[in-house]
Scaffold this motif. Structure first.
Motif, PDB file in Angstrom:
ATOM      1  N   UNK A 227       0.847  -1.192   0.000  1.00 44.37           N
ATOM      2  CA  UNK A 227       0.000   0.000   0.000  1.00 44.37           C
ATOM      3  C   UNK A 227       0.878   1.235   0.000  1.00 44.37           C
ATOM      4  N   UNK A 228       0.372   2.300  -0.617  1.00 45.01           N
ATOM      5  CA  UNK A 228       1.098   3.563  -0.555  1.00 45.01           C
ATOM      6  C   UNK A 228       0.762   4.266   0.761  1.00 45.01           C
ATOM      7  N   UNK A 229       1.445   5.361   1.022  1.00 41.43           N
ATOM      8  CA  UNK A 229       1.279   6.053   2.310  1.00 41.43           C
ATOM      9  C   UNK A 229      -0.152   6.517   2.522  1.00 41.43           C
ATOM     10  N   UNK A 230      -0.811   6.952   1.468  1.00 41.45           N
ATOM     11  CA  UNK A 230      -2.185   7.463   1.564  1.00 41.45           C
ATOM     12  C   UNK A 230      -3.160   6.378   2.015  1.00 41.45           C
ATOM     13  N   UNK A 231      -2.976   5.151   1.512  1.00 38.95           N
ATOM     14  CA  UNK A 231      -3.920   4.063   1.791  1.00 38.95           C
ATOM     15  C   UNK A 231      -3.429   3.102   2.870  1.00 38.95           C
ATOM     16  N   UNK A 232      -2.332   3.451   3.537  1.00 43.87           N
ATOM     17  CA  UNK A 232      -1.708   2.500   4.451  1.00 43.87           C
ATOM     18  C   UNK A 232      -2.625   2.128   5.623  1.00 43.87           C
ATOM     19  N   UNK A 233      -3.320   3.098   6.193  1.00 44.26           N
ATOM     20  CA  UNK A 233      -4.187   2.802   7.342  1.00 44.26           C
ATOM     21  C   UNK A 233      -5.286   1.820   6.958  1.00 44.26           C
ATOM     22  N   UNK A 234      -5.916   2.032   5.797  1.00 42.14           N
ATOM     23  CA  UNK A 234      -6.966   1.117   5.343  1.00 42.14           C
ATOM     24  C   UNK A 234      -6.397  -0.273   5.102  1.00 42.14           C
ATOM     25  N   UNK A 235      -5.220  -0.334   4.501  1.00 42.11           N
ATOM     26  CA  UNK A 235      -4.595  -1.625   4.221  1.00 42.11           C
ATOM     27  C   UNK A 235      -4.257  -2.338   5.525  1.00 42.11           C
ATOM     28  N   UNK A 236      -3.804  -1.591   6.508  1.00 41.57           N
ATOM     29  CA  UNK A 236      -3.432  -2.195   7.793  1.00 41.57           C
ATOM     30  C   UNK A 236      -4.659  -2.675   8.565  1.00 41.57           C
ATOM     31  N   UNK A 237      -5.807  -2.062   8.341  1.00 38.14           N
ATOM     32  CA  UNK A 237      -7.048  -2.583   8.921  1.00 38.14           C
ATOM     33  C   UNK A 237      -7.311  -3.983   8.365  1.00 38.14           C
ATOM     34  N   UNK A 238      -7.138  -4.151   7.058  1.00 41.64           N
ATOM     35  CA  UNK A 238      -7.328  -5.471   6.442  1.00 41.64           C
ATOM     36  C   UNK A 238      -6.327  -6.486   6.994  1.00 41.64           C
ATOM     37  N   UNK A 239      -5.091  -6.071   7.190  1.00 41.53           N
ATOM     38  CA  UNK A 239      -4.088  -6.974   7.753  1.00 41.53           C
ATOM     39  C   UNK A 239      -4.431  -7.359   9.186  1.00 41.53           C
ATOM     40  N   UNK A 240      -4.953  -6.421   9.931  1.00 42.72           N
ATOM     41  CA  UNK A 240      -5.356  -6.722  11.308  1.00 42.72           C
ATOM     42  C   UNK A 240      -6.500  -7.733  11.313  1.00 42.72           C
ATOM     43  N   UNK A 241      -7.436  -7.573  10.398  1.00 45.76           N
ATOM     44  CA  UNK A 241      -8.521  -8.561  10.279  1.00 45.76           C
ATOM     45  C   UNK A 241      -7.973  -9.917   9.870  1.00 45.76           C
ATOM     46  N   UNK A 242      -6.953  -9.919   9.028  1.00 43.82           N
ATOM     47  CA  UNK A 242      -6.388 -11.172   8.544  1.00 43.82           C
ATOM     48  C   UNK A 242      -5.784 -11.984   9.690  1.00 43.82           C
ATOM     49  N   UNK A 243      -5.100 -11.312  10.596  1.00 43.10           N
ATOM     50  CA  UNK A 243      -4.382 -12.031  11.647  1.00 43.10           C
ATOM     51  C   UNK A 243      -5.127 -12.077  12.988  1.00 43.10           C
ATOM     52  N   UNK A 244      -6.081 -11.166  13.174  1.00 44.75           N
ATOM     53  CA  UNK A 244      -6.896 -11.162  14.395  1.00 44.75           C
ATOM     54  C   UNK A 244      -8.376 -11.271  14.028  1.00 44.75           C
ATOM     55  N   UNK A 245      -8.671 -12.068  13.004  1.00 43.82           N
ATOM     56  CA  UNK A 245     -10.015 -12.086  12.430  1.00 43.82           C
ATOM     57  C   UNK A 245     -11.133 -12.260  13.430  1.00 43.82           C
ATOM     58  N   UNK A 246     -11.059 -13.288  14.276  1.00 45.23           N
ATOM     59  CA  UNK A 246     -12.135 -13.549  15.235  1.00 45.23           C
ATOM     60  C   UNK A 246     -12.267 -12.406  16.242  1.00 45.23           C
ATOM     61  N   UNK A 247     -11.135 -11.881  16.690  1.00 48.50           N
ATOM     62  CA  UNK A 247     -11.158 -10.820  17.690  1.00 48.50           C
ATOM     63  C   UNK A 247     -11.715  -9.523  17.108  1.00 48.50           C
ATOM     64  N   UNK A 248     -11.368  -9.204  15.868  1.00 49.25           N
ATOM     65  CA  UNK A 248     -11.901  -7.973  15.263  1.00 49.25           C
ATOM     66  C   UNK A 248     -13.415  -8.064  15.102  1.00 49.25           C
ATOM     67  N   UNK A 249     -13.902  -9.220  14.658  1.00 50.28           N
ATOM     68  CA  UNK A 249     -15.353  -9.393  14.523  1.00 50.28           C
ATOM     69  C   UNK A 249     -16.023  -9.222  15.888  1.00 50.28           C
ATOM     70  N   UNK A 250     -15.437  -9.817  16.917  1.00 50.05           N
ATOM     71  CA  UNK A 250     -16.027  -9.766  18.249  1.00 50.05           C
ATOM     72  C   UNK A 250     -16.028  -8.345  18.813  1.00 50.05           C
ATOM     73  N   UNK A 251     -14.953  -7.597  18.590  1.00 50.95           N
ATOM     74  CA  UNK A 251     -14.870  -6.236  19.111  1.00 50.95           C
ATOM     75  C   UNK A 251     -15.904  -5.323  18.461  1.00 50.95           C
ATOM     76  N   UNK A 252     -16.024  -5.401  17.144  1.00 51.45           N
ATOM     77  CA  UNK A 252     -17.022  -4.580  16.457  1.00 51.45           C
ATOM     78  C   UNK A 252     -18.421  -4.987  16.905  1.00 51.45           C
ATOM     79  N   UNK A 253     -18.620  -6.285  17.050  1.00 55.48           N
ATOM     80  CA  UNK A 253     -19.924  -6.793  17.492  1.00 55.48           C
ATOM     81  C   UNK A 253     -20.284  -6.225  18.867  1.00 55.48           C
ATOM     82  N   UNK A 254     -19.364  -6.274  19.802  1.00 56.37           N
ATOM     83  CA  UNK A 254     -19.657  -5.794  21.156  1.00 56.37           C
ATOM     84  C   UNK A 254     -19.891  -4.287  21.182  1.00 56.37           C
TER      85      UNK A 254
END
Length: 679
Positions: free
Chosen positions: A333-360
């Protein structure tokens, strides 16, 4: 663009109510009549903005419903392979997750650990020396890379399958052969090892796409590993060519048709001239955990790939394996889109936890109750069909088993409320300044957990990061899972909108997944999810005759200048056709029980359509999309779903009620004389 801006405003910003409350004239109130009116007006603007009203609905309903989508959401100008309505839903989920990841109020150590991972990603600089050193250490753990070592590389010290086994044991990565652990296909109470093709198949795109991919690899080789430009170009071409050869023989058959049970002795005997599978699995699981039996999925692929590897220079093998290992750690990702890309990476490696946090954080008991209510209505409609004479081609014995399976089918929200996150992530070390090491620690923890599954009762693979916005049917558990993202308010349905939209979208999605339990593959699995074909010969024959109708119909459609593939697998088309039918019947049933005053609220001001017409418009607009021209042929060839255009045209032209609702003549393209149907 006005309609989309309206919609985003409604979704993200509280509405200021008119000053009717003298005590607090600026109170935020989404329940006031004024706020409801604005929300509904925004939805009307959104729907009208997608439409091309000058198109005749009875000639091409997709063009009528979605003809202006590409102007508002052009894939080319947005730099995407495609845009669709599900992307808007996913973007909304990601915005919510990003707010959590940037929050200063996270309490638990696990939440803070996930936040540190996100920050480590967002702080990566592609040109940083320490980052490049960390990348070099990734592949050097398993030997030198010929692309870097050049003439100094020692081919005699390299063995492709031992290297891959070591990588799988340490990080759980599937590169040439995939080794997965999940339910035994014939006995869901226990787990079994599966030897599969890796889930990284290439799109069968154009030569231009290949050139672009080679250019990307070449640039990364130069930027990350310091490979000379000319050498990088040659290596990139070899890697891309090998990738094509690797996946060209992957079967599209169902698991039932492509899986074979082997003892380890049988596997060893068959493939001993290529590799030692006893040693291979011993390296992955430990010698004490070598499976006595395992399933081989797509034997022809395994045969072909082992021949290919035997005839491929060891330098190409090493470059391919170590490069695809290394790609895991690249920041794409370029610098402009890095935060959005890192959200996807966080979902990739913490998938269950991210779903649970948003759910709660955003849970709505009312929205959940609506989902389960519509599910029971849809299931009741199908049950009525099975019990009645509308499906008289199914024999009574098969019909009874189908009803039993339907009654035992469950619906779950993918909240992961019962997940043991401490067990998953508690021992994982996360440093906010070391992105590469963080991924290594997460992959190592998951690999250890994967090996432990051999001793546990049967369980499914986790697809949390890939199923974050659409419902899915788990064939081996007979369960439909609903992602948290789908529960977000006002994207597809809401209290302020006509119920027609809720049935057209939520009702359809639930019905579509339900039908997968009874399609070409689902009919081979019983109510417990075991592979145990339960259809008798007559019912199977009648099903096949009806399936062939869909095969011919969809093959006749042209997309990107070519006819759609004439595949035997028509499961998605069958589910689309039955899904919209059951959803409409459920809506009609609801409508009949309403007062005239309530029925009046089923129309939308400035959208001069009846409630039933709104239902079909809502269904069609679920599939509005714009696909970049480079990817259109890939969508047609590689996706088992029909292109979105034909998901609308095909299912609605087969449904007589659509033609009646839109007053189509018998000569209209959307009302053909011969209509396909299974359910």
């Amino acid at each position: 663009m006005i309609s989309r801006l309206w919609l985003l405003f409604i979704l993200q910003v509280p509405i200021l109510a008119l000053p009717t409350d003298t005590e607090n004239v600026f109170a935020d109130d989404l329940t006031s009549e004024y706020a409801k009116g604005i929300i509904l007006a925004a939805k009307v603007a959104e729907m009208k903005g997608m439409m091309k009203p000058e198109a005749a609905p009875c000639d091409n309903f997709y063009e009528y419903a979605c003809g202006n989508w590409n102007r508002q959401n052009p894939a080319l100008l947005l730099g995407k392979a495609m845009t669709d309505s599900f992307q808007l839903l996913l973007d909304g989920f990601n915005r919510r997750l990003l707010r959590i990841l940037r929050s200063q109020s996270l309490q638990s150590e696990l939440e803070k650990k996930m936040q540190r991972f996100f920050l480590s990603c967002a702080n990566v600089n592609r040109d940083d020396v320490l980052y490049k050193v960390a990348l070099e250490n990734v592949y050097r753990e398993f030997g030198e890379m010929p692309a870097v070592a050049g003439d100094q590389w020692n081919s005699s010290a390299f063995n492709w399958w031992r290297t891959e086994a070591h990588i799988h044991q340490k990080y759980g990565k599937n590169l040439i052969l995939a080794v997965d652990i999940m339910h035994d296909i014939k006995n869901t109470s226990l787990n079994r090892v599966y030897l599969n093709p890796p889930d990284r198949s290439k799109f069968s795109g154009s030569r231009l796409m290949d050139i672009l991919e080679e250019a990307r690899i070449s640039k990364d080789l130069q930027d990350y590993l310091g490979v000379e430009a000319k050498e990088a170009k040659n290596i990139a071409k070899n890697l891309n060519s090998f990738d094509e050869k690797l996946f060209e023989g992957v079967s599209s058959n169902t698991l039932e048709d492509s899986v074979s049970l082997y003892t380890m002795a049988e596997l060893e005997e068959k493939y001993i001239s290529y590799l030692n599978f006893t040693e291979y699995f011993g390296l992955i699981f430990g010698e004490e955990n070598i499976p006595d039996q395992l399933y081989v999925t797509d034997e022809e692929f395994v045969d072909n790939i082992l021949v290919l590897m035997k005839n491929t220079p060891s330098a190409t093998q090493a470059n391919y394996i170590l490069w695809h290992l290394l790609e895991t750690y690249f920041v794409d990702a370029n610098e402009k889109d890095l935060s959005k890309w890192c959200v996807d990476q966080t979902k990739k490696y913490f998938g269950q936890l991210t779903e649970n946090l948003v759910y709660k954080r955003y849970r709505s008991s009312k929205a959940e109750a609506e989902v389960f209510s519509v599910w029971e209505e849809i299931r009741g409609i199908f049950r009525e069909h099975l019990k009645g004479d509308k499906l008289d081609w199914i024999t009574n014995d098969t019909r009874q088993v189908a009803i039993e399976k339907l009654d035992r089918m469950a619906l779950h929200i993918n909240s992961y409320d019962s997940e043991d996150f401490e067990k998953l992530f508690g021992k994982v070390e996360i440093d906010r300044y070391n992105y590469v090491a963080n991924i290594q620690h997460l992959l190592s923890a998951k690999a250890i957990g994967s090996a432990e599954k051999l001793k546990l009762p049967g369980s499914s693979l986790d697809f949390s990061q890939t199923l974050s916005f659409t419902p899915a049917y788990n064939i081996q558990e007979n369960i439909i899972t609903i992602p948290v993202a789908l529960l977000q308010p006002r994207y597809f349905w809401g209290d302020e909108y006509p119920e027609a939209l809720k049935y057209a979208i939520l009702g359809f999605l639930l019905a579509h997944e339900m039908v997968h339990g009874f399609d070409g593959e689902g009919r081979s699995y019983d109510a417990s999810g075991n592979l145990a074909p339960w259809w008798d010969i007559k019912s199977r024959y009648e099903f096949e005759e009806r399936r062939k109708c869909f095969q011919a119909q969809y093959h006749a459609y042209k997309y990107a200048g070519s006819e759609l593939p004439e595949t035997e697998d028509q499961s998605e088309n069958i589910a689309d056709n039955a899904g919209v039918k059951f959803a409409y019947i459920a809506y009609e049933k609801w409508l009949r029980n309403q007062t005239e005053e309530r029925k009046q609220r089923e129309t939308m001001k400035e959208l001069e359509l009846s409630s039933r017409q709104i239902f079909f418009l809502g269904y069609a607009q679920l599939w509005c999309d714009d696909v970049h021209s480079l990817f259109q042929s890939s969508v047609a060839k590689d996706d088992n779903h029909a292109p979105s255009k034909f998901r609308v045209i095909g299912s609605l032209s087969n449904f007589q009620e659509f033609s009646w609702v839109y007053n189509c003549s018998q000569e209209a393209p959307m009302d053909p004389e011969y209509k396909c149907a299974v359910y």
